[in-house]
Scaffold this active site. Structure first.
Site, short mmCIF file in Angstrom:
data_model
loop_
_atom_site.label_atom_id
_atom_site.label_comp_id
_atom_site.label_asym_id
_atom_site.label_seq_id
_atom_site.Cartn_x
_atom_site.Cartn_y
_atom_site.Cartn_z
N GLU A 1 0.81 -1.25 0.02
CA GLU A 1 0.09 0.00 0.15
C GLU A 1 0.81 1.19 -0.05
O GLU A 1 0.75 2.13 0.76
CB GLU A 1 -1.01 -0.02 1.24
N ASP B 1 -8.29 -9.06 3.67
CA ASP B 1 -8.05 -7.98 4.77
C ASP B 1 -9.44 -7.90 5.91
O ASP B 1 -10.10 -7.01 5.60
CB ASP B 1 -7.96 -6.63 4.06
N GLU C 1 -12.71 -2.51 12.06
CA GLU C 1 -12.41 -1.65 10.64
C GLU C 1 -13.92 -2.14 9.62
O GLU C 1 -14.23 -1.22 9.00
CB GLU C 1 -11.21 -2.08 10.03
#
Ligand code: GCV
Length: 671
Positions: A257, A330, A358
């Site tokens: 990322e 993820d 998240e």
């Protein structure tokens, strides 16, 4: 008024008095000890264990004994001649033993005939904070970083909470690491924190930015094979250990990322990790090197980590541990386990779980994660791993985690890292007892009526907690769906999000692939061949649409809308039912909670009720958005026995929550 009514109203009045008589804000977590009536006589080894017991233990005399030959953090607790003897090889072991005893006291267990022997399953039980130097917390939903301007009281509470569940390490900063984490000024601050955590057996670690030699050191390169670079790291590491002699080591997110890494210099992950391991080794430090990598050009993001790391299996130094997220993509509500865990045979590995929600409703949804971690361990043998890491859900909110029930995930993480075989039900039960019951509060003077009310509360709430993860999967992403979140945050649904110019693997259609034939990502041997990364038997199981577990169906298959499911329904009808089931579950959770008003203190009752109401609305939002959107592909009606959408697709498509990755949304879908 009949006699029965009179009795009932008296009981309710009594309980109403109880529920408002004391306020609770969650700041004491599960450590709601009463220090008022302590009579404890504690003798033996001086230290934190002794202080904790002297302050909070309300039973008979305790002796703290050092005993050589035991596992480092292990301990025994034995009732001997009217005394309780806690024996351990280290101060940390004694402290864990002390907290065990206090846990028994708080959960109302007998403490007179004890014969307990405990050894932690993992030596390393580590929290990962994604905290930034400016105090924001990436994917943090409980306020600002507790490390920004920590008060000694708050840090002490943090340390006590961790030690009480056996957590013995903490990475203080975000894996998207700012280079300044290694500046001398910042290291001084780290030292101050380390000094306060040390008495509780907690070591500190830091995430590092791989380009630090350039950005902090002013060098021209960060090539791990360059001698000047190695020399810079050596000096930096020596500086760290001068300040923090028991510093744990580095956590590294590299070439992921946009973060810098060895590949920027034509080197491999092993080159980078081993260089750092080399400079840490003389100090007994370790490197936790993350395997969370994926590339925009990859036809299947789930394949990427294995493609990059398998060729390096066996090449890592013995103080490197590869830190792998539980699933290959993820932290989705449900993923299969990351195939690296069974494929890598010659490399030390650790699992990274995410406590901060998240992808599970942030700090608004009640989702108890221990069942998810247990599911992971049903595929990956705990013994094949070296350690367990958890991305923390902690911030400076009064109740630490944003949602009172999110504290349970912090608690459960520590307990499972200590013993992955512990049942999630048991962990939930003991957490509830410590967090909500009044054991210890009144010095044992609770009435029988209150106790029996609490035991109903406990059994009902254990069930809610145990069912909460599956409910979330159902109202968000049932049957193997994944990553269909809003583009700019990961809170609500946006399965349609696909603006021009955004890389495909950052948009939901890349994952759900809905079309007129069906939906799901074809990861079979004739698709992306991701199934091949799993052991032979699982590969076969996952590869066949008729044997693939239905809870992973669209993870591995592009499933035709009319595919027949085990229930006899078509895939489309089953999808509708699952979404609806999820919504109904959240309503049940709210109803259970509402009925518990007499048993819970007013402050926490109202706070949790407010959150559960948001969760119900959000679940409806998820169901309606996903079903109405996917219906534009399936062209099939929503079955009669499923509650029909109450929202409109075009309105939901226009709805945006203006939050970034550092905030908890005040409320969810509030149209
Ligand atoms: C810390 C996901 C999250 C990022 C996180 C990243 C990681 O992509 O959305 O916020 O960055 O995982 O684990 O490195």
């Amino acid at each position: 008024m009949t006699k029965k009514h009179l009795l009932l109203s008296t009981l309710l009045l009594f309980m109403a008095g109880w529920s408002t008589a004391y306020g609770e804000d969650g700041s004491q977590l599960w450590l709601r000890f009463n220090s008022v009536n302590t009579t404890a006589q504690v003798t033996g080894v001086k230290g934190t264990a002794m202080t904790e017991l002297q302050t909070y233990w309300q039973g008979g005399p305790v002796v703290l004994k050092r005993q050589k030959g035991r596992a480092r953090d292990g301990y025994t607790i034995k009732s001997q001649g009217g005394k309780t003897v806690i024996a351990a090889a280290s101060d940390a072991g004694l402290l864990y033993g002390a907290y065990h005893l206090l846990r028994l006291q708080q959960t109302g267990e007998q403490c007179e005939r004890l014969d307990i022997s405990e050894v932690p399953f993992y030596d390393l039980r580590i929290l990962n904070h994604w905290d930034n130097p400016n105090g924001t917390v990436e994917r943090g939903f409980a306020g600002k970083s507790i490390f920004l301007n920590p008060t000694p009281e708050r840090l002490k509470m943090y340390a006590r909470a961790n030690a009480s569940v056996g957590i013995n390490g903490t990475v203080l900063n975000n894996v998207n690491a700012k280079p300044e984490a290694l500046s001398t000024a910042s290291l001084e601050k780290t030292k101050a924190i380390a000094d306060q955590l040390r008495p509780y057996g907690i070591r500190v670690y830091l995430s590092i930015n791989f380009a630090s030699p350039i950005k902090v050191g002013g060098l021209e390169t960060a090539d791990p094979l360059d001698k000047t670079v190695v020399g810079w790291w050596k000096k930096k590491v020596d500086e760290i250990y001068r300040l923090i002699p028991d510093f744990g080591g580095f956590l590294v997110k590299a070439n992921s990322e946009g973060e810098p890494g060895p590949q920027d210099f034509g080197r491999t992950h092993a080159d980078g990790a081993n260089m750092l391991a080399g400079v840490l080794k003389p100090h007994k430090g370790i490197v936790m090197w993350r395997a969370f990598v994926y590339a925009p050009q990859s036809p299947d993001r789930a394949n990427q980590a294995s493609l990059e790391f398998m060729p390096l299996d066996g090449q890592f130094a013995d103080n490197v541990i590869i830190q792998i997220k539980n699933g290959p993509v993820d932290f989705q509500p449900r993923e299969p386990y990351s195939p690296l865990f069974t494929a890598m045979q010659k490399t030390q590995m650790m699992v990274e779980f995410q406590l901060t929600q998240e992808y599970l409703g942030a700090a608004n949804h009640l989702v108890y994660l221990a069942p998810m971690w247990q599911e992971f361990f049903s595929f990956v043998k705990p013994g094949s791993l070296k350690a367990m890491a958890g991305v923390a859900n902690i911030g400076d909110d009064t109740n630490w985690c944003g949602h009172h029930f999110a504290q349970a995930n912090w608690y459960a993480f520590g307990r499972q890292a200590w013993n992955p075989a512990l049942k999630p039900e048991q962990i939930a039960d003991e957490w509830l007892k410590q967090t909500f019951s009044r054991h210890g509060k009144d010095n044992g003077q609770e009435t029988a009526a209150a106790n029996s009310q609490f035991s109903i509360f406990n059994s009902q709430l254990v069930k809610v907690m145990m069912d909460s993860r599956e409910a979330a999967v159902n109202y968000m992403m049932p049957l193997g769906l994944h990553h269909i979140f809003a583009g700019t945050h990961h809170y609500g649904p946006e399965p349609w999000y696909s603006p021009k110019g955004v890389r495909a693997d950052w948009t939901p259609p890349y994952y759900h692939r809905a079309d007129s034939v069906g939906m799901g990502f074809d990861r079979t041997l004739t698709g992306s061949a991701n199934v091949k990364q799993y052991p032979e038997a699982l590969c076969r199981l996952y590869n066949d649409v008729n044997t693939c577990p239905e809870n992973l169906l669209t993870w591995f298959h592009h499933v035709p809308w009319d595919h027949r499911m085990k229930s006899g329904r078509t895939f489309w009808d089953e999808l509708c039912h699952k979404y609806d089931e999820g919504v109904h579950e959240t309503r049940r959770f709210l109803a259970v909670w509402d009925a518990m008003q007499p048993v819970v203190d007013a402050e926490r009752f109202a706070a949790v009720q407010r959150k559960l109401r948001i969760q119900v609305r959000d679940a409806e939002w998820w169901r309606d958005a996903c079903l109405l959107y996917f219906q534009t592909f399936s062209h099939r009606p929503i079955p009669q026995d499923v509650e029909h959408p109450v929202h409109n697709l075009d309105e939901m498509m226009k709805f945006h929550i203006p939050i970034g990755m550092y905030e908890n949304p005040e409320s969810g879908y509030n149209k």
